[in-house]
Design a protein around this motif. Sequence first.
Motif, PDB file in Angstrom:
ATOM      1  N   LEU A  45       0.828  -1.204   0.000  1.00 11.77           N
ATOM      2  CA  LEU A  45       0.000   0.000   0.000  1.00 11.77           C
ATOM      3  C   LEU A  45       0.862   1.253   0.000  1.00 11.77           C
ATOM      4  N   ASN A  46       0.437   2.212  -0.781  1.00 12.46           N
ATOM      5  CA  ASN A  46       1.132   3.486  -0.807  1.00 12.46           C
ATOM      6  C   ASN A  46       0.131   4.563  -1.221  1.00 12.46           C
ATOM      7  N   TYR A  47       0.214   5.686  -0.578  1.00  6.93           N
ATOM      8  CA  TYR A  47      -0.648   6.822  -0.885  1.00  6.93           C
ATOM      9  C   TYR A  47       0.230   7.993  -1.309  1.00  6.93           C
ATOM     10  N   ASP A  48      -0.297   8.811  -2.181  1.00  2.00           N
ATOM     11  CA  ASP A  48       0.437  10.004  -2.579  1.00  2.00           C
ATOM     12  C   ASP A  48       0.448  11.025  -1.445  1.00  2.00           C
ATOM     13  N   PHE A  49      -0.651  11.069  -0.694  1.00  2.00           N
ATOM     14  CA  PHE A  49      -0.778  11.938   0.473  1.00  2.00           C
ATOM     15  C   PHE A  49      -1.587  11.201   1.522  1.00  2.00           C
ATOM     16  N   SER A  50      -1.169  11.284   2.760  1.00  2.00           N
ATOM     17  CA  SER A  50      -1.867  10.622   3.863  1.00  2.00           C
ATOM     18  C   SER A  50      -2.075  11.637   4.978  1.00  2.00           C
ATOM     19  N   PHE A  51      -3.324  11.965   5.224  1.00  2.00           N
ATOM     20  CA  PHE A  51      -3.676  12.966   6.231  1.00  2.00           C
ATOM     21  C   PHE A  51      -4.287  12.285   7.450  1.00  2.00           C
ATOM     22  N   ILE A  52      -3.932  12.780   8.632  1.00  2.00           N
ATOM     23  CA  ILE A  52      -4.514  12.255   9.867  1.00  2.00           C
ATOM     24  C   ILE A  52      -5.177  13.402  10.626  1.00  2.00           C
ATOM     25  N   LEU A  53      -6.380  13.136  11.098  1.00  2.00           N
ATOM     26  CA  LEU A  53      -7.110  14.103  11.913  1.00  2.00           C
ATOM     27  C   LEU A  53      -6.879  13.741  13.378  1.00  2.00           C
ATOM     28  N   PRO A  54      -6.362  14.665  14.169  1.00  2.00           N
ATOM     29  CA  PRO A  54      -6.026  14.358  15.564  1.00  2.00           C
ATOM     30  C   PRO A  54      -7.265  14.302  16.456  1.00  2.00           C
ATOM     31  N   PRO A  55      -7.154  13.664  17.607  1.00  2.00           N
ATOM     32  CA  PRO A  55      -8.253  13.678  18.576  1.00  2.00           C
ATOM     33  C   PRO A  55      -8.615  15.121  18.927  1.00  2.00           C
ATOM     34  N   TRP A  56      -9.928  15.355  19.060  1.00  2.00           N
ATOM     35  CA  TRP A  56     -10.408  16.719  19.297  1.00  2.00           C
ATOM     36  C   TRP A  56     -11.620  16.604  20.209  1.00  2.00           C
ATOM     37  N   GLN A  57     -11.405  16.818  21.494  1.00  2.00           N
ATOM     38  CA  GLN A  57     -12.456  16.579  22.492  1.00  2.00           C
ATOM     39  C   GLN A  57     -13.709  17.413  22.251  1.00  2.00           C
ATOM     40  N   GLU A  58     -13.553  18.639  21.750  1.00  2.00           N
ATOM     41  CA  GLU A  58     -14.701  19.525  21.555  1.00  2.00           C
ATOM     42  C   GLU A  58     -15.694  18.999  20.516  1.00  2.00           C
ATOM     43  N   ILE A  59     -15.262  18.160  19.593  1.00  2.00           N
ATOM     44  CA  ILE A  59     -16.190  17.628  18.588  1.00  2.00           C
ATOM     45  C   ILE A  59     -16.496  16.147  18.808  1.00  2.00           C
ATOM     46  N   TYR A  60     -15.871  15.564  19.828  1.00  2.00           N
ATOM     47  CA  TYR A  60     -16.023  14.120  20.054  1.00  2.00           C
ATOM     48  C   TYR A  60     -17.430  13.769  20.532  1.00  2.00           C
TER      49      TYR A  60
END
Length: 177
Positions: free
Chosen positions: A109-124
């Motif tokens: 597996l390989n992606y050209d771009f890989s984005f991660i969304l961090p934990p965010w308590q206010e929207i959890y």
Amino acid sequence: MRKILITGGPSTGKTMLVNELEKAGFNCFKEISREITKKWKMKGVDQLFLTDPIAFSKILYKERLNQYQSAKTHNINYIFDRGPIDVIAYLNFKNVAYNSELFKGSTELNYDFSFILPPWQEIYTNDLERYESFEECEKINQNLVKTYKEYKINLIEVPKLSVKERVNFINEYLSNE
């Protein structure tokens, strides 16, 4: 063709972001774990991942791998709401022993771009399919980062911004590369 991954722990805004990216013209593969969970609930299994994590993971991995592989046949850009490697990170988070042969396709597996969304308590938030606590979300995030690193996939953290601003962040990042 570019393959673009969006990953992150539960309730970090992935689905909303992917939906907005789709509205902006991206071709998107949607998250499928909820559909698998709902299907098994109809069969009387409340949370297949908790009941039989290996069975759930095999199904989910296969479906996500199918999504990834089907993108090879198109000459367009794709957004993936999670990837097959997420399955491995979740098993690691739960300390579930597994045969690595089940996921041998992950090394390709390989992606050209890989984005991660961090934990965010206010929207959890929790719901019928999302049972993890915010503290577990933070640990899942750590496992995602660690597992993707093991597969030599660099994750780009998306800032905690409005959905529109997150779309702009990704568009700007993609246009600068």
